[in-house]
Design an enzyme around this catalytic site. Structure first.
Site, PDB file in Angstrom:
ATOM      1  N   GLY A 124       0.838  -1.210   0.000  1.00 19.96           N
ATOM      2  CA  GLY A 124       0.000   0.000   0.000  1.00 19.96           C
ATOM      3  C   GLY A 124       0.867   1.252   0.000  1.00 19.96           C
ATOM      4  N   ARG A 179       0.791  -4.797  -5.536  1.00 16.13           N
ATOM      5  CA  ARG A 179       0.796  -6.035  -4.753  1.00 16.13           C
ATOM      6  C   ARG A 179       1.021  -7.114  -5.805  1.00 16.13           C
ATOM      7  NH1 ARG A 179      -0.842  -4.087   0.208  1.00 16.13           N
ATOM      8  NH2 ARG A 179      -2.551  -2.580   0.185  1.00 16.13           N
ATOM      9  N   ASP A 195       5.086  -4.944   5.987  1.00 16.88           N
ATOM     10  CA  ASP A 195       5.511  -6.284   6.390  1.00 16.88           C
ATOM     11  C   ASP A 195       5.560  -7.268   5.217  1.00 16.88           C
ATOM     12  OD1 ASP A 195       2.754  -6.085   6.190  1.00 16.88           O
ATOM     13  OD2 ASP A 195       2.344  -7.413   7.874  1.00 16.88           O
ATOM     14  N   THR A 218       4.251   2.505   5.559  1.00 16.70           N
ATOM     15  CA  THR A 218       2.872   2.010   5.613  1.00 16.70           C
ATOM     16  C   THR A 218       2.103   2.883   6.597  1.00 16.70           C
ATOM     17  OG1 THR A 218       1.428   0.198   6.391  1.00 16.70           O
ATOM     18  CG2 THR A 218       3.651   0.205   7.260  1.00 16.70           C
ATOM     19  N   ASP A 241      -0.115   1.860   8.430  1.00 21.88           N
ATOM     20  CA  ASP A 241      -0.631   1.017   9.515  1.00 21.88           C
ATOM     21  C   ASP A 241       0.201   1.031  10.810  1.00 21.88           C
ATOM     22  OD1 ASP A 241      -2.550   0.297   7.689  1.00 21.88           O
ATOM     23  OD2 ASP A 241      -1.688  -1.662   7.239  1.00 21.88           O
ATOM     24  N   ASP A 245       2.499  -0.947  11.699  1.00 24.60           N
ATOM     25  CA  ASP A 245       2.454  -2.304  12.258  1.00 24.60           C
ATOM     26  C   ASP A 245       3.793  -3.038  12.197  1.00 24.60           C
ATOM     27  OD1 ASP A 245       2.469  -2.491   9.518  1.00 24.60           O
ATOM     28  OD2 ASP A 245       0.826  -3.926   9.372  1.00 24.60           O
ATOM     29  N   ARG A 282      -5.495  -2.536   8.603  1.00 25.06           N
ATOM     30  CA  ARG A 282      -5.476  -3.996   8.392  1.00 25.06           C
ATOM     31  C   ARG A 282      -5.718  -4.704   9.714  1.00 25.06           C
ATOM     32  NH1 ARG A 282      -3.675  -6.457   3.744  1.00 25.06           N
ATOM     33  NH2 ARG A 282      -2.463  -4.660   3.103  1.00 25.06           N
TER      34      ARG A 282
HETATM   35  N1  ADP Z   1       5.762 -14.409   1.309  1.00 25.62           N
HETATM   36  C1  ADP Z   1       6.144 -13.557   0.355  1.00 25.62           C
HETATM   37  N2  ADP Z   1       7.078 -13.922  -0.563  1.00 25.62           N
HETATM   38  C2  ADP Z   1       7.475 -13.099  -1.532  1.00 25.62           C
HETATM   39  N3  ADP Z   1       6.954 -11.866  -1.711  1.00 25.62           N
HETATM   40  C3  ADP Z   1       6.030 -11.437  -0.842  1.00 25.62           C
HETATM   41  C4  ADP Z   1       5.574 -12.247   0.237  1.00 25.62           C
HETATM   42  N4  ADP Z   1       4.633 -11.552   0.932  1.00 25.62           N
HETATM   43  C5  ADP Z   1       4.513 -10.375   0.297  1.00 25.62           C
HETATM   44  N5  ADP Z   1       5.342 -10.290  -0.762  1.00 25.62           N
HETATM   45  C6  ADP Z   1       5.463  -9.204  -1.742  1.00 25.62           C
HETATM   46  O1  ADP Z   1       5.290  -7.939  -1.116  1.00 25.62           O
HETATM   47  C7  ADP Z   1       4.201  -7.258  -1.741  1.00 25.62           C
HETATM   48  C8  ADP Z   1       3.575  -6.286  -0.797  1.00 25.62           C
HETATM   49  O2  ADP Z   1       3.010  -6.950   0.332  1.00 25.62           O
HETATM   50  P1  ADP Z   1       1.662  -6.442   0.999  1.00 25.62           P
HETATM   51  O3  ADP Z   1       1.386  -7.338   2.155  1.00 25.62           O
HETATM   52  O4  ADP Z   1       0.622  -6.331  -0.047  1.00 25.62           O
HETATM   53  O5  ADP Z   1       1.969  -4.934   1.430  1.00 25.62           O
HETATM   54  P2  ADP Z   1       2.886  -4.310   2.561  1.00 25.62           P
HETATM   55  O6  ADP Z   1       4.303  -4.483   2.175  1.00 25.62           O
HETATM   56  O7  ADP Z   1       2.501  -2.877   2.533  1.00 25.62           O
HETATM   57  O8  ADP Z   1       2.553  -5.002   3.844  1.00 25.62           O
HETATM   58  C9  ADP Z   1       3.316  -8.393  -2.235  1.00 25.62           C
HETATM   59  O9  ADP Z   1       2.420  -7.986  -3.220  1.00 25.62           O
HETATM   60  C10 ADP Z   1       4.349  -9.361  -2.787  1.00 25.62           C
HETATM   61  O10 ADP Z   1       4.837  -8.924  -4.023  1.00 25.62           O
HETATM   62  O1  FBP Z   2      -5.506  -0.666  -1.032  1.00 27.47           O
HETATM   63  P1  FBP Z   2      -5.902  -2.079  -0.763  1.00 27.47           P
HETATM   64  O2  FBP Z   2      -5.154  -3.041  -1.607  1.00 27.47           O
HETATM   65  O3  FBP Z   2      -7.383  -2.236  -0.814  1.00 27.47           O
HETATM   66  O4  FBP Z   2      -5.469  -2.458   0.732  1.00 27.47           O
HETATM   67  C1  FBP Z   2      -6.035  -1.891   1.867  1.00 27.47           C
HETATM   68  C2  FBP Z   2      -5.055  -2.064   3.003  1.00 27.47           C
HETATM   69  O5  FBP Z   2      -3.893  -1.275   2.769  1.00 27.47           O
HETATM   70  C3  FBP Z   2      -3.631  -0.441   3.880  1.00 27.47           C
HETATM   71  O6  FBP Z   2      -4.200   0.832   3.618  1.00 27.47           O
HETATM   72  C4  FBP Z   2      -2.150  -0.275   4.057  1.00 27.47           C
HETATM   73  O7  FBP Z   2      -1.571  -1.529   4.290  1.00 27.47           O
HETATM   74  P2  FBP Z   2      -0.139  -1.917   3.764  1.00 27.47           P
HETATM   75  O8  FBP Z   2       0.728  -0.704   3.957  1.00 27.47           O
HETATM   76  O9  FBP Z   2       0.295  -3.082   4.592  1.00 27.47           O
HETATM   77  O10 FBP Z   2      -0.252  -2.265   2.327  1.00 27.47           O
HETATM   78  C5  FBP Z   2      -4.348  -1.128   5.040  1.00 27.47           C
HETATM   79  O11 FBP Z   2      -4.635  -0.228   6.087  1.00 27.47           O
HETATM   80  C6  FBP Z   2      -5.580  -1.653   4.353  1.00 27.47           C
HETATM   81  O12 FBP Z   2      -6.097  -2.766   5.042  1.00 27.47           O
HETATM   82 MG    MG Z   3       1.254  -4.670   5.504  1.00 30.32          MG
END
Ligand code: ADP
Ligand code: FBP
Ligand code: MG
Length: 326
Positions: free
Chosen positions: A15, A76, A107, A130, A132, A134, A176
């Site tokens: 995000g 993502r 994360d 982020t 969040d 978190d 989240r």
């Molecule tokens: N277990 C994993 N292995 C490899 N890549 C990952 C894994 N988990 C997440 N990613 C990569 O990181 C991207 C972002 O993760 P996401 O959880 O959507 O957002 P954020 O980093 O903000 O928490 C995912 O779309 C994917 O490309």
């Molecule tokens: O924009 P999307 O894909 O609907 O995701 C929404 C999620 O992304 C966030 O805005 C930010 O989360 P991340 O930074 O972990 O991606 C969360 O608060 C929310 O749950």
């Molecule tokens: Mg996250």
């Protein structure tokens, strides 16, 4: 310590968060300051796989410190979760002779970075971006402060209409599975109650509290609900409360509005400091670390710990919401 780094790429992933641009700017300019060739990867890991890797110079990042979103775009990317996807990503990095990677994200992005760096022995640094908040290993993530300011602006406006109509509002905020935005905005916005995933609150307890409030001097109430709260979100909670409590009730789900906007001064400075720290850590030979801020000092934490460890929610903040709502 470590090999000499000459070409660094930066990407934003997951995000978007206000302040990501300020961080990209700091990464690029710190790299240039240290005579490193800098590159940007478009759309997070998607761009690594699709070879969307572009050279960046000092001018490429001018006039962005104040802008929300991310000029590198984000995604993502499911393909990066596969070993074939990561192999293609590595081949593209090699093609551009990139020997260090900076990942600005949350994360999920760090999980990907950790796996990738271990698989291909490429040095990576993470920067927590982020809304969040978190992640373990930093007091604040980039974007959290701006998101809170956006939420309290919304709560202030909802308060005007809630008070004029004597209404009860449930305001759902992002986060989240974390309740930081909810808790901070509840304190800053003067909410009567807050529901967060870290602490279960029964509908009965909530109704009892609201009845006492509204039966007493209060004519309107605002309950901030974290999207990851166990009761199923603001809509579901409001329905359950309405069954027990006959009051004019409304729900407001703030949604992606919370992710945009010009970053606050706090987020710009945090992003700039962490961007600089990430580049300089890579140059010193560090890898698989997150550059965070603890007690106003840059601190490096293993990405592994940043993802796995959970910061304990400070109970005193929850108590504060209740004390201030009497
Ligand atoms: N277990 C994993 N292995 C490899 N890549 C990952 C894994 N988990 C997440 N990613 C990569 O990181 C991207 C972002 O993760 P996401 O959880 O959507 O957002 P954020 O980093 O903000 O928490 C995912 O779309 C994917 O490309
Ligand atoms: O924009 P999307 O894909 O609907 O995701 C929404 C999620 O992304 C966030 O805005 C930010 O989360 P991340 O930074 O972990 O991606 C969360 O608060 C929310 O749950
Ligand atoms: Mg996250």
């Amino acid at each position: 310590m470590g090999r000499k780094i000459e070409r660094i790429a930066v990407l934003t992933s997951g995000g978007d968060a206000p302040g990501m641009n300020a961080c990209i700017r700091a990464v690029v300019r710190t790299g240039i300051y240290h005579h490193i060739e800098m590159f940007g990867v478009m759309q997070g890991y998607q761009g690594l796989i699709q070879d969307e890797i572009i050279p960046l110079n000092s001018k490429s990042v001018s006039n962005i410190v104040q802008r929300g979103g991310t000029i590198l775009k984000t995604a993502r990317c499911m393909e990066f979760k596969t070993s074939e996807g990561r192999k293609t990503a590595y081949e593209n990095l090699q093609k551009h002779k990139i020997d260090g990677l900076i990942v600005i994200g949350g994360d999920g992005s760090f999980t990907g970075a950790e796996i990738f760096s271990r698989e291909y022995d490429i040095p990576v640094m993470g920067v927590p971006g982020t809304i969040d908040n978190d992640l373990f290993g930093t007091d604040f993530t980039i974007g959290f402060d701006t998101a809170n300011n956006t939420v309290i602006e919304a709560i202030d406006k909802i308060r005007d209409t809630a008070a004029s109509h004597d209404r009860l509002f449930f305001v759902e905020v992002m986060g989240r599975d974390a309740g930081y935005i909810a808790l901070w905005s509840a304190i800053g916005g003067g909410a009567e109650a807050v529901l967060i995933p870290e602490k279960e609150t029964s509908v009965d307890d909530l109704v009892d509290k609201l009845m006492i409030d509204l039966g007493n001097a209060k004519t309107s109430s605002i309950v901030v609900v974290a999207e990851g709260e166990h009761g199923g979100g603001a809509m579901a909670i409001a329905e359950k409360v309405k069954e027990r409590f006959n009051y004019d009730t409304k729900v407001s789900i703030l949604g992606h509005f919370q992710r945009g906007g010009s970053p606050t001064s706090f987020d710009r400075v945090l992003a700039s400091r962490l961007g600089q720290a990430a580049v300089e850590a890579l140059l010193k030979g560090y890898s698989r670390k997150m550059a965070g801020m603890i007690s106003n000092k840059v601190a490096l934490t293993s990405i592994d710990l940043a993802i796995k460890n959970k910061t304990e929610m400070d109970e005193s903040l929850i108590e504060l919401v209740n004390i201030l709502a009497i």
